[in-house]
Each structure stands twice: as C-alpha cells, then as structure tokens.
Design a protein around this motif. Structure first.
Motif: not given
Length: 227
Positions: A95-96, A111-112, A116-117, A122-123
């Motif tokens: 997460i960090a 940005p997109l 996405e990364d 996160f998932r």
C-alpha cells in the motif's frame, strides 16, 4: 500426587502418539509404493516442495478433486518454511509503495496508467486481507495474531521513506495508516494502537534501548506451518 499426574499425562501422550502413528501407517503407503505410483500414474497437479505453500496448494488441489502429487526432498516444513517469520502478511508495504508511486510528478503525464497500477496493487492487498481472514478463521489451532511494534524516534523522517517528500510525515501519520490497514480486513484483527515507551519496554523488552517518542502497534497473522 504431582508425579502421578505427570506420569499419567506422559503415558496418555505416549498412547496417543502410538495410536496416531498406527493410523498414519494404515493410511500412508510405504515409500516404495509411493515412488512406483509416481512413475506409473499421470497426475493433474505436480507440486515440488512440501513447505507451507506447497502443502497448502496440494491440499487445495486435492480438495477440488484433482489428482495431486507432492514431492519433497526432506521433511514437511523443514526448509524455507522452518526459517521464515511464518507471518500471514496482508501487505501493508505494498500500500505504501503503491501510494508513493501514484503521487510521483511523472504521473501527471500518465494519470490513467498510474491509477490503473495503484488499483491493481490495492486489489492485491485487499485479496491478501481476505485470504488472511479465511486462514485465521478456518485454522484457529494453527494460527494466531502477533503484535508488531514500530518505534518512532522522530516526528519528521528525512530522508523520507520510499523516496517521496510527502512521506516525511510518516511518523505522525502512522497510527492513522494502521487504522486504515485494520479497516481493509473489516476490523477483524486486533485493533492497532499507540503504546507508550514505558509500556513498550514491558511488552517488548528487546526495544528497551530504543530512544523512541512512542510506539505504533499493529497486528499480522502468524501460522505454525510445521504442523
């Protein structure tokens, strides 16, 4: 009387051990038969290594109806698994690092892709929280929660963690970060908390020599893979 109780317990344990060995010998074929089976039969899944990961994968595959073979050169849980921390880690570091990467200036041009990364990482961490919860709930005899204390010795950290200037405030923000980490498992873990230096010296004597302002404590799962 005390000796009698101890002696009885020892006899009881010896009997249980003998009974267990007899039961296993009736279920598990001799090594020669196992080697012959491996050379003559085709399996759906072949797993190399009988540590925590290999044994768990073999159990999962067999429970799904797949014919499964596991090869281990030594004993179960005797190599890498025996030398690990045995943590069921849900991935707070990911997460960090994902947050630090998302906030890079270069991502203003992409940005997109940056979002996405970040979403992908996160998932992955959310999935790790889910699997950790399942392991702890399904195997209470093999798992436990373990507290991890992070000593904070300054209010501003420089050079900043993960190479991002916003993370210089990590010593101040860490308790809130750990609460967010708790929330990712729907607060199924023991709550993270702040611990004073005096109490930390009692609970974590190995940290007694740390010149800390305070300690931030969070919890991860741990498993006994030798069983």
């Amino acid at each position: 009387a005390r000796y009698g109780i101890l002696h009885y317990r020892k006899l009881s344990t010896d009997c249980e051990t003998t009974t267990r060995k007899m039961a296993l010998s009736a279920i598990i074929p001799p090594r020669s038969e196992q080697l012959e089976c491996l050379s003559s039969k085709q399996f759906d899944v072949l797993i190399v290594g009988g540590g925590a990961t290999g044994s768990g994968a073999a159990l999962d595959a067999a429970s799904r109806g797949l014919s499964t073979a596991l090869i281990e050169r030594g004993d179960f849980g005797n190599e890498t698994s025996a030398r690990s921390t045995k943590l069921l880690w849900a991935g707070i570091r990911y997460i960090a690092t994902a947050s630090a990467e998302l906030l890079r200036f270069r991502n203003l041009m992409r940005p997109l892709k940056a979002i996405e990364d970040f979403t992908s990482e996160f998932r992955m961490v959310a999935g790790a929280h889910k699997e950790r919860k399942i392991l702890l709930e399904n195997n209470p005899h093999l798992t436990n929660w373990v507290p991890i204390a992070v000593p904070i010795d300054k209010w501003i950290s420089w050079p900043p963690p993960f190479g991002h200037p916003l993370f210089a405030s990590a010593p101040i923000m860490l308790p809130a970060v750990f609460k967010f980490y708790d929330s990712m498992s729907n607060f199924s873990c023991p709550p993270s908390h702040i611990m004073s230096k005096k109490r930390a010296e009692r609970k974590f004597p190995q940290l007694a020599n740390e010149d800390a302002k305070y300690y931030s404590v969070f919890y991860e799962g741990q498993h006994n893979d030798s069983r």
